[in-house]
Design a protein around this motif. Structure first.
Motif, PDB file in Angstrom:
ATOM      1  N   ARG A 136      -0.961  41.200  84.234  1.00 35.85           N
ATOM      2  CA  ARG A 136      -0.901  42.451  83.467  1.00 35.85           C
ATOM      3  C   ARG A 136       0.331  43.296  84.250  1.00 35.85           C
ATOM      4  O   ARG A 136       1.090  44.033  83.725  1.00 35.85           O
ATOM      5  N   ASP A 137       0.105  43.311  85.529  1.00 30.55           N
ATOM      6  CA  ASP A 137       0.966  44.030  86.474  1.00 30.55           C
ATOM      7  C   ASP A 137       2.234  43.269  86.683  1.00 30.55           C
ATOM      8  O   ASP A 137       2.987  44.065  87.495  1.00 30.55           O
ATOM      9  N   SER A 138       2.680  42.428  86.279  1.00 30.18           N
ATOM     10  CA  SER A 138       3.970  41.689  86.500  1.00 30.18           C
ATOM     11  C   SER A 138       4.764  41.916  85.122  1.00 30.18           C
ATOM     12  O   SER A 138       4.470  42.030  84.009  1.00 30.18           O
ATOM     13  N   ALA A 139       6.237  41.879  85.511  1.00 26.89           N
ATOM     14  CA  ALA A 139       7.196  42.399  84.492  1.00 26.89           C
ATOM     15  C   ALA A 139       7.952  41.076  84.250  1.00 26.89           C
ATOM     16  O   ALA A 139       8.062  40.296  85.170  1.00 26.89           O
ATOM     17  N   ARG A 140       8.684  40.970  83.171  1.00 25.53           N
ATOM     18  CA  ARG A 140       9.687  39.801  83.022  1.00 25.53           C
ATOM     19  C   ARG A 140      10.917  39.849  83.994  1.00 25.53           C
ATOM     20  O   ARG A 140      11.526  41.063  83.701  1.00 25.53           O
ATOM     21  N   PRO A 141      11.300  39.496  84.969  1.00 25.95           N
ATOM     22  CA  PRO A 141      12.463  39.672  85.719  1.00 25.95           C
ATOM     23  C   PRO A 141      13.633  39.472  84.785  1.00 25.95           C
ATOM     24  O   PRO A 141      13.803  38.651  84.084  1.00 25.95           O
ATOM     25  N   ILE A 142      14.515  40.389  85.040  1.00 28.46           N
ATOM     26  CA  ILE A 142      15.848  40.425  84.540  1.00 28.46           C
ATOM     27  C   ILE A 142      17.063  40.298  85.456  1.00 28.46           C
ATOM     28  O   ILE A 142      17.344  41.094  85.971  1.00 28.46           O
ATOM     29  N   ALA A 143      17.612  38.962  85.380  1.00 27.90           N
ATOM     30  CA  ALA A 143      18.523  38.966  86.547  1.00 27.90           C
ATOM     31  C   ALA A 143      20.010  39.083  85.854  1.00 27.90           C
ATOM     32  O   ALA A 143      20.222  38.464  84.707  1.00 27.90           O
ATOM     33  N   VAL A 144      20.754  39.880  86.400  1.00 25.60           N
ATOM     34  CA  VAL A 144      22.366  40.306  85.963  1.00 25.60           C
ATOM     35  C   VAL A 144      23.142  39.952  87.191  1.00 25.60           C
ATOM     36  O   VAL A 144      23.248  40.402  88.209  1.00 25.60           O
ATOM     37  N   ASP A 145      23.893  38.919  87.031  1.00 22.79           N
ATOM     38  CA  ASP A 145      24.649  38.353  88.275  1.00 22.79           C
ATOM     39  C   ASP A 145      26.108  39.385  88.170  1.00 22.79           C
ATOM     40  O   ASP A 145      26.040  40.171  87.299  1.00 22.79           O
ATOM     41  N   GLU A 146      26.827  39.312  89.275  1.00 21.45           N
ATOM     42  CA  GLU A 146      27.929  40.094  89.347  1.00 21.45           C
ATOM     43  C   GLU A 146      28.933  39.962  88.277  1.00 21.45           C
ATOM     44  O   GLU A 146      29.396  41.215  87.903  1.00 21.45           O
ATOM     45  N   GLY A 147      28.947  38.983  87.698  1.00 18.47           N
ATOM     46  CA  GLY A 147      30.157  38.939  86.621  1.00 18.47           C
ATOM     47  C   GLY A 147      29.671  39.459  85.485  1.00 18.47           C
ATOM     48  O   GLY A 147      30.567  40.149  84.903  1.00 18.47           O
ATOM     49  N   SER A 148      28.295  39.339  85.167  1.00 15.61           N
ATOM     50  CA  SER A 148      27.705  39.878  83.975  1.00 15.61           C
ATOM     51  C   SER A 148      27.822  41.427  84.142  1.00 15.61           C
ATOM     52  O   SER A 148      27.920  42.360  83.273  1.00 15.61           O
ATOM     53  N   ASP A 149      27.434  41.980  85.404  1.00 18.42           N
ATOM     54  CA  ASP A 149      27.215  43.147  85.608  1.00 18.42           C
ATOM     55  C   ASP A 149      28.549  44.083  85.448  1.00 18.42           C
ATOM     56  O   ASP A 149      28.691  45.099  84.832  1.00 18.42           O
ATOM     57  N   ALA A 150      29.633  43.484  86.149  1.00 15.61           N
ATOM     58  CA  ALA A 150      30.991  43.951  85.947  1.00 15.61           C
ATOM     59  C   ALA A 150      31.497  43.982  84.465  1.00 15.61           C
ATOM     60  O   ALA A 150      32.234  45.005  83.940  1.00 15.61           O
ATOM     61  N   GLY A 151      31.078  43.009  83.783  1.00 14.09           N
ATOM     62  CA  GLY A 151      31.421  42.944  82.252  1.00 14.09           C
ATOM     63  C   GLY A 151      30.635  43.932  81.475  1.00 14.09           C
ATOM     64  O   GLY A 151      31.454  44.783  80.566  1.00 14.09           O
ATOM     65  N   LEU A 152      29.571  44.349  81.801  1.00 11.64           N
ATOM     66  CA  LEU A 152      28.686  45.501  81.077  1.00 11.64           C
ATOM     67  C   LEU A 152      29.226  46.812  81.479  1.00 11.64           C
ATOM     68  O   LEU A 152      29.574  47.728  80.869  1.00 11.64           O
ATOM     69  N   ARG A 153      29.551  46.950  82.796  1.00  8.54           N
ATOM     70  CA  ARG A 153      30.191  47.978  83.102  1.00  8.54           C
ATOM     71  C   ARG A 153      31.474  48.290  82.315  1.00  8.54           C
ATOM     72  O   ARG A 153      31.898  49.511  82.109  1.00  8.54           O
ATOM     73  N   GLY A 154      32.496  47.510  82.435  1.00 12.71           N
ATOM     74  CA  GLY A 154      33.664  47.505  81.583  1.00 12.71           C
ATOM     75  C   GLY A 154      33.605  47.745  80.503  1.00 12.71           C
ATOM     76  O   GLY A 154      34.434  48.538  79.811  1.00 12.71           O
ATOM     77  N   SER A 155      32.580  47.358  79.688  1.00 13.32           N
ATOM     78  CA  SER A 155      32.579  47.474  78.303  1.00 13.32           C
ATOM     79  C   SER A 155      32.051  48.959  77.914  1.00 13.32           C
ATOM     80  O   SER A 155      32.265  49.467  76.948  1.00 13.32           O
ATOM     81  N   LEU A 156      30.850  49.504  78.600  1.00 17.57           N
ATOM     82  CA  LEU A 156      30.553  50.682  78.719  1.00 17.57           C
ATOM     83  C   LEU A 156      31.628  51.902  78.906  1.00 17.57           C
ATOM     84  O   LEU A 156      31.885  52.827  78.103  1.00 17.57           O
ATOM     85  N   THR A 157      32.607  51.774  79.970  1.00 18.87           N
ATOM     86  CA  THR A 157      33.538  52.624  80.161  1.00 18.87           C
ATOM     87  C   THR A 157      34.875  52.504  79.041  1.00 18.87           C
ATOM     88  O   THR A 157      35.350  53.289  78.629  1.00 18.87           O
ATOM     89  N   GLY A 158      34.826  51.252  78.452  1.00 17.11           N
ATOM     90  CA  GLY A 158      35.932  50.990  77.483  1.00 17.11           C
ATOM     91  C   GLY A 158      35.422  51.661  76.202  1.00 17.11           C
ATOM     92  O   GLY A 158      36.229  52.240  75.658  1.00 17.11           O
ATOM     93  N   SER A 159      34.213  51.803  75.869  1.00 20.81           N
ATOM     94  CA  SER A 159      33.681  52.295  74.772  1.00 20.81           C
ATOM     95  C   SER A 159      33.742  53.804  74.829  1.00 20.81           C
ATOM     96  O   SER A 159      34.258  54.565  73.998  1.00 20.81           O
ATOM     97  N   LEU A 160      33.344  54.225  75.828  1.00 23.28           N
ATOM     98  CA  LEU A 160      33.422  55.600  76.341  1.00 23.28           C
ATOM     99  C   LEU A 160      34.898  56.206  76.156  1.00 23.28           C
ATOM    100  O   LEU A 160      35.014  57.327  75.773  1.00 23.28           O
TER     101      LEU A 160
END
Length: 507
Positions: free
Chosen positions: A206-230
């Motif tokens: 119960r005290d464990s969570a599902r790990p969410i792995a975000v690689d560097e490419g996906s991280d950069a893509g998410l940040r770029g999408s956020l700044t583009g939308s803003l």
């Protein structure tokens, strides 16, 4: 069938079981908890006045007195017990629960778990469960992680737990496997008997969570999408601040672990907390999990929904809204999408913690204005993650003493957003005496002429009653403190012909 099962406790559930939809032992075994309450921490009674009202607490106490009184409703009796330990005492109250006085007697040592409430000026435990000290290994209702089930009229939680415990001990251990051993080995699945047991005990996992792995490419893509939308929203190029970058990096590291994240994101209004939260929600959605943002008011929930829908548009993550003000058809649609997993991100108010809300795979919970929610309310939403604890991100511009305590005792990681986003107008703060506001109202008229708006914030909704001369305690607000209702009337006259609106929490 329950009435022919040979299980004593289960036989008593025939009528209630019919209303809840279980008529057989198998259906009783698969009547699973809707959440879990962690009642393992034992409190001292002397510490309870400092615990938030509504919190479910456990304590090891001695029974000092038990009495039965008639309640305001003639046919419903009220049982009152007084408990004590070496630090203090407290009363417990049960309404309509008969035979409590036959199970409690002065001098008995028990473990009790219940919700803290104020009854008049006294602090009391409301309808608590209890068991004798000395049977810790057989605790069902207190002193452990307790499963909370859906109930119906005439059925108590304790009675249902006893029946399910008996069914598990006598029938669950013999339940036939229906998955081939090869599939269970390949998928690392437990046997059905062990799974049924773990669903009730929840002492491990119960005290464990599902790990969410975000690689560097996906991280950069998410940040770029956020700044583009803003950037499109603001009609200019936008970049994340250094503090936003640092906070996202820390959250990325937290999400990758099986230990559930518990992080506070604090920053002034307009510092960019929502953009950071959007990254965390998008990361959950990209990994096949769901994210939920809990806001304290309907207005704020709708604002967050509009903002997140814009920020996550380029990511391809739809955002649903669930509030108490929605029409029945809109709420039903949102509930179905959340339950089926077709709503990867949902924004809502207290409606999110209602029993009818079911998530397919809740992975990340974001709580805005965390000081506006009690521990139990946050726990109710977190419990909807099923067999795993969700990653939790708290956002606030005004940390409270309880938050400071969590930080000091290392229960809470903190990310600060100190750097204002590019293009933000500097904030000027001035102090004026109430009798010297003429220039302020002239500035309000000038801003209105330019198409701008002014917000006037007051401490009360209704005017405070003057304190009585013999009042035992001082009131929080002086009777002269401005109130929204009266101030809006005054400003309509003062600033005419400008339009003056009014918004408060009771609307």
């Amino acid at each position: 069938m329950l009435n022919r099962s040979g299980l004593g406790a289960a036989n008593l559930l025939q009528r209630a079981g019919r209303r809840l939809g279980f008529l057989t032992v198998r259906e009783l075994l698969f009547h699973l908890p809707r959440r879990y309450d962690d009642l393992r921490e034992m409190r001292k009674l002397g510490d309870l006045p400092f615990v938030e009202e509504g919190t479910v607490v456990s304590a090891r106490v001695r029974v000092a007195d038990v009495r039965v009184e008639p309640s305001f409703r003639r046919r419903i009796q009220r049982t009152i017990a007084e408990f004590e330990d070496e630090t203090g005492s407290i009363e417990a109250t049960w309404f309509g629960r008969r035979c409590i006085e036959r199970r409690l007697f002065p001098g008995a040592d028990i473990i009790v778990s219940g919700k803290l409430k104020h009854f008049g000026r006294r602090l009391t435990l409301d309808n608590p469960d209890f068991q004798p000290v000395g049977a810790e290994g057989e605790m069902l209702h207190v002193g452990r992680i307790v499963p909370i089930y859906r109930l119906t009229a005439g059925l108590t939680a304790a009675r249902l737990r006893i029946a399910i415990r008996e069914a598990l001990d006598r029938a669950g251990i013999h339940y036939a496997e229906y998955l081939p051993a090869s599939i269970r080995a390949e998928q690392s699945l437990e046997g059905i008997a062990r799974a049924l047991e773990d669903a009730r005990r929840r002492q491990r996992g119960r005290d464990s969570a599902r790990p969410i792995a975000v690689d560097e490419g996906s991280d950069a893509g998410l940040r770029g999408s956020l700044t583009g939308s803003l950037g499109r929203k603001l009609a200019r190029d936008v970049a994340l601040t250094v503090d936003q970058d640092r906070a996202i990096g820390a959250i990325r590291d937290d999400l990758a672990r099986a230990t559930p994240m518990l992080r506070l994101l604090q920053g002034d209004v307009g510092s960019g907390k929502t953009a950071v939260a959007a990254w965390a929600l998008a990361a959950a959605a990209r990994s096949g999990l769901q994210g939920a943002l809990l806001a304290p008011t309907d207005l704020l929930a709708r604002q967050h929904h509009a903002t997140l829908a814009t920020l996550l548009e380029d990511v391809g993550v739809p955002v649903e809204l669930l509030t108490g003000s929605q029409t029945a058809a809109a709420a039903r649609r949102s509930l179905e999408l959340v339950k089926s997993g077709q709503a990867p991100v949902v924004v809502g108010t207290h409606a999110l913690i209602q029993e009818r809300v079911e998530f397919a795979a809740l992975g990340v919970v974001v709580i805005d204005e965390q000081h506006r929610f009690g521990v139990e309310q946050r726990g109710q939403l977190e419990a909807k993650a099923g067999g795993h604890a969700p990653h939790v991100l708290l956002m606030t511009a005004t940390p409270i003493p309880r938050t400071l305590g969590q930080v000091l005792y290392a229960d809470l990681e903190v990310s600060d957003l100190r750097t204002p986003p590019e293009g933000r107008i500097p904030i000027r703060t001035g102090i004026r005496h109430p009798d010297n506001l003429r220039s302020t109202w002239e500035r309000v008229r000038d801003e209105a002429a330019l198409g701008h708006r002014t917000f006037v914030v007051v401490p009360l909704i209704d005017e405070a009653e003057p304190a009585a001369e013999d009042a035992a305690e001082p009131t929080i607000f002086d009777s002269s403190a401005p109130a929204a209702e009266a101030e809006s009337v005054r400003l309509r006259e003062l600033l005419a012909p400008l339009r003056v609106g009014m918004v408060h929490g009771r609307m």
